[in-house]
Design a protein around this motif. Structure first.
Motif, mmCIF file in Angstrom:
data_model
loop_
_atom_site.group_PDB
_atom_site.id
_atom_site.type_symbol
_atom_site.label_atom_id
_atom_site.label_comp_id
_atom_site.label_asym_id
_atom_site.label_seq_id
_atom_site.Cartn_x
_atom_site.Cartn_y
_atom_site.Cartn_z
ATOM 1 N N GLN A 56 40.370 75.347 37.649
ATOM 2 C CA GLN A 56 41.628 74.929 38.689
ATOM 3 C C GLN A 56 41.904 73.652 38.532
ATOM 4 O O GLN A 56 43.278 73.361 38.529
ATOM 5 N N LYS A 106 60.842 77.507 37.540
ATOM 6 C CA LYS A 106 61.589 78.456 36.827
ATOM 7 C C LYS A 106 62.005 79.435 37.906
ATOM 8 O O LYS A 106 62.745 80.014 37.954
ATOM 9 N N PHE A 147 60.321 77.514 48.067
ATOM 10 C CA PHE A 147 60.122 75.948 48.194
ATOM 11 C C PHE A 147 61.037 75.242 47.254
ATOM 12 O O PHE A 147 60.887 74.063 46.780
ATOM 13 N N MET A 155 49.952 74.999 46.907
ATOM 14 C CA MET A 155 49.499 75.692 46.231
ATOM 15 C C MET A 155 47.930 75.851 46.228
ATOM 16 O O MET A 155 46.954 76.728 46.620
ATOM 17 N N TYR A 189 47.541 77.664 50.084
ATOM 18 C CA TYR A 189 47.538 78.997 49.865
ATOM 19 C C TYR A 189 45.914 79.377 49.139
ATOM 20 O O TYR A 189 45.299 80.096 49.934
ATOM 21 N N ALA A 190 45.639 78.640 48.226
ATOM 22 C CA ALA A 190 44.184 79.023 47.585
ATOM 23 C C ALA A 190 43.074 78.786 48.634
ATOM 24 O O ALA A 190 42.548 79.654 48.861
ATOM 25 N N VAL A 240 40.404 81.555 47.679
ATOM 26 C CA VAL A 240 40.557 82.038 46.396
ATOM 27 C C VAL A 240 40.882 80.952 45.420
ATOM 28 O O VAL A 240 40.999 79.876 45.914
ATOM 29 N N ASP A 241 41.139 81.077 44.125
ATOM 30 C CA ASP A 241 41.529 80.150 43.221
ATOM 31 C C ASP A 241 43.022 80.576 42.922
ATOM 32 O O ASP A 241 43.326 81.771 43.246
ATOM 33 N N CYS A 242 43.760 80.043 41.942
ATOM 34 C CA CYS A 242 45.037 80.282 41.624
ATOM 35 C C CYS A 242 45.181 81.610 41.104
ATOM 36 O O CYS A 242 46.416 82.159 41.139
ATOM 37 N N HIS A 267 48.328 84.298 40.417
ATOM 38 C CA HIS A 267 48.818 84.220 39.250
ATOM 39 C C HIS A 267 48.016 84.436 37.994
ATOM 40 O O HIS A 267 46.824 84.496 37.976
ATOM 41 N N ALA A 291 55.309 81.417 36.588
ATOM 42 C CA ALA A 291 56.605 81.809 37.249
ATOM 43 C C ALA A 291 56.647 83.150 37.483
ATOM 44 O O ALA A 291 57.513 83.775 38.253
ATOM 45 N N ALA A 331 52.497 87.244 49.415
ATOM 46 C CA ALA A 331 52.240 85.591 49.685
ATOM 47 C C ALA A 331 53.764 85.269 50.295
ATOM 48 O O ALA A 331 54.032 84.565 51.208
ATOM 49 N N ARG A 332 54.814 85.775 49.359
ATOM 50 C CA ARG A 332 56.328 85.320 50.010
ATOM 51 C C ARG A 332 56.462 86.024 51.335
ATOM 52 O O ARG A 332 57.333 85.556 52.071
HETATM 53 C C1 HEC Z 1 48.291 83.305 47.903
HETATM 54 C C2 HEC Z 1 49.195 83.359 46.782
HETATM 55 C C3 HEC Z 1 49.160 82.070 45.657
HETATM 56 C C4 HEC Z 1 47.963 81.322 45.284
HETATM 57 C C5 HEC Z 1 46.602 81.576 45.458
HETATM 58 C C6 HEC Z 1 48.540 80.239 44.426
HETATM 59 N N1 HEC Z 1 50.040 80.628 44.364
HETATM 60 FE FE1 HEC Z 1 51.301 79.287 43.160
HETATM 61 N N2 HEC Z 1 52.937 80.473 43.773
HETATM 62 C C7 HEC Z 1 52.728 81.384 44.920
HETATM 63 C C8 HEC Z 1 54.179 81.779 45.075
HETATM 64 C C9 HEC Z 1 54.353 82.967 46.489
HETATM 65 C C10 HEC Z 1 54.944 81.139 44.456
HETATM 66 C C11 HEC Z 1 56.482 81.111 44.445
HETATM 67 C C12 HEC Z 1 56.964 80.090 45.610
HETATM 68 C C13 HEC Z 1 58.801 80.114 45.735
HETATM 69 O O1 HEC Z 1 59.060 81.196 45.694
HETATM 70 O O2 HEC Z 1 58.876 78.989 46.325
HETATM 71 C C14 HEC Z 1 54.103 80.345 43.676
HETATM 72 C C15 HEC Z 1 54.623 79.337 42.658
HETATM 73 C C16 HEC Z 1 53.931 78.586 41.791
HETATM 74 C C17 HEC Z 1 54.521 77.561 40.859
HETATM 75 C C18 HEC Z 1 55.879 77.787 40.308
HETATM 76 C C19 HEC Z 1 55.982 78.412 39.095
HETATM 77 C C20 HEC Z 1 57.532 78.563 38.503
HETATM 78 O O3 HEC Z 1 57.714 77.972 37.407
HETATM 79 O O4 HEC Z 1 58.396 79.076 39.438
HETATM 80 C C21 HEC Z 1 53.200 76.968 40.278
HETATM 81 C C22 HEC Z 1 53.441 76.088 39.199
HETATM 82 C C23 HEC Z 1 52.106 77.437 40.830
HETATM 83 N N3 HEC Z 1 52.424 78.268 41.943
HETATM 84 C C24 HEC Z 1 50.804 77.225 40.618
HETATM 85 C C25 HEC Z 1 49.653 77.388 41.441
HETATM 86 C C26 HEC Z 1 48.560 76.960 41.202
HETATM 87 C C27 HEC Z 1 48.358 75.770 40.336
HETATM 88 C C28 HEC Z 1 47.584 77.669 42.052
HETATM 89 C C29 HEC Z 1 46.017 77.110 42.184
HETATM 90 C C30 HEC Z 1 45.947 75.721 43.022
HETATM 91 C C31 HEC Z 1 48.479 78.604 42.904
HETATM 92 N N4 HEC Z 1 49.793 78.322 42.317
HETATM 93 C C32 HEC Z 1 48.040 79.391 43.814
HETATM 94 C C33 HEC Z 1 51.464 82.176 45.503
HETATM 95 C C34 HEC Z 1 50.297 81.582 45.101
#
Ligand code: HEC
Ligand code: HEC
Length: 175
Positions: free
Chosen positions: A52, A76, A81, A93, A97-98, A103-105, A109, A115, A125-126
């Motif tokens: 991560q 993208k 946000f 994130m 969130y994580a 959890v991790d990313c 994802h 994206a 999550a949304r």
């Molecule tokens: C619980 C679910 C969840 C977890 C866990 C999570 N994400 Fe996300 N992530 C989302 C959601 C939902 C969006 C879209 C947010 C929005 O629409 O503004 C997003 C959007 C993103 C984006 C934008 C991508 C794009 O180009 O649109 C990135 C980069 C990203 N996350 C990275 C991460 C990373 C790095 C981690 C781990 C540290 C992580 N996320 C963990 C739910 C999650």
């Protein structure tokens, strides 16, 4: 019994004995086909351990120079946000969130494909964020006794309030 008969008898005996021996010898293969197949099929590749910290560092690198721009312009597929500075999304994130869900990313994802909305967890999550906003705005915000509490002091729920490090929030604390 003449000599011909006794020869015939020994040929038959040897033949039967060989068949028996072959059955014993190759029997294992015939008797355990699934085991043989399992041994034959290649062991599945272990999923590479997700790093991560490295993933976050890589995204940080990719948005270099654009950290302060609105996330909607830098990423993208950012809807929730879009107005937030791009660099702050990474903190949301990682911690909002994580860590909140324990959890991790990869829970939401496919790494390198940030994206994409392919995972149900990301879509949920949304919805969860919309739910929390509704609770905060319409419900907590309308509790009369809280009226004086504004700004940072206003009552809020967020992902951590319910999840507390678990994907499925607890509904009881045991006995
Ligand atoms: C619980 C679910 C969840 C977890 C866990 C999570 N994400 Fe996300 N992530 C989302 C959601 C939902 C969006 C879209 C947010 C929005 O629409 O503004 C997003 C959007 C993103 C984006 C934008 C991508 C794009 O180009 O649109 C990135 C980069 C990203 N996350 C990275 C991460 C990373 C790095 C981690 C781990 C540290 C992580 N996320 C963990 C739910 C999650
Ligand atoms: C008011 C409490 C509450 C809040 C706030 C909340 N959640 Fe949830 N969340 C739940 C409940 C309840 C479930 C459903 C658990 C179940 O399946 O029984 C859930 C389920 C989920 C799931 C799906 C779990 C699965 O794999 O089925 C995700 C992902 C999730 N929440 C993310 C979030 C995120 C991200 C936030 C913050 C934006 C958030 N939640 C805020 C209560 C909450």
């Amino acid at each position: 019994m003449n000599i011909f008969h006794s020869r015939l008898l020994s040929v038959i005996t040897i033949f039967l004995f060989s068949v028996f021996a072959m059955l014993v010898f190759f029997g294992a293969e015939v008797a355990y086909p699934t085991l043989a197949q399992e041994e034959a099929s290649p062991t599945p590749e272990p999923t590479p351990e997700f790093d991560q910290a490295a993933a976050i560092a890589k995204i940080r690198d990719q948005i270099k120079g654009k950290e302060k721009l609105p996330a909607g312009e830098v990423f993208k597929n950012v809807k929730d946000f879009a107005q937030m500075p791009a660099e702050r999304i990474l903190a949301v994130m990682e911690f909002g969130y994580a860590k909140s869900l324990g959890v991790d990313c990869t829970h939401c994802h496919t790494p390198e494909n940030w994206a994409s909305d392919e995972k149900r967890e990301k879509k949920i999550a949304r919805e969860m964020r919309a739910m929390a906003n509704k609770i905060n705005g319409e419900l907590l915000g309308s509790i009369k006794e809280f009226e004086s509490r504004t700004g940072r002091n206003r009552p809020v729920v967020n992902c951590t309030t319910c999840h507390r490090g678990a994907v499925i929030p607890a509904t009881n604390l045991g006995k």
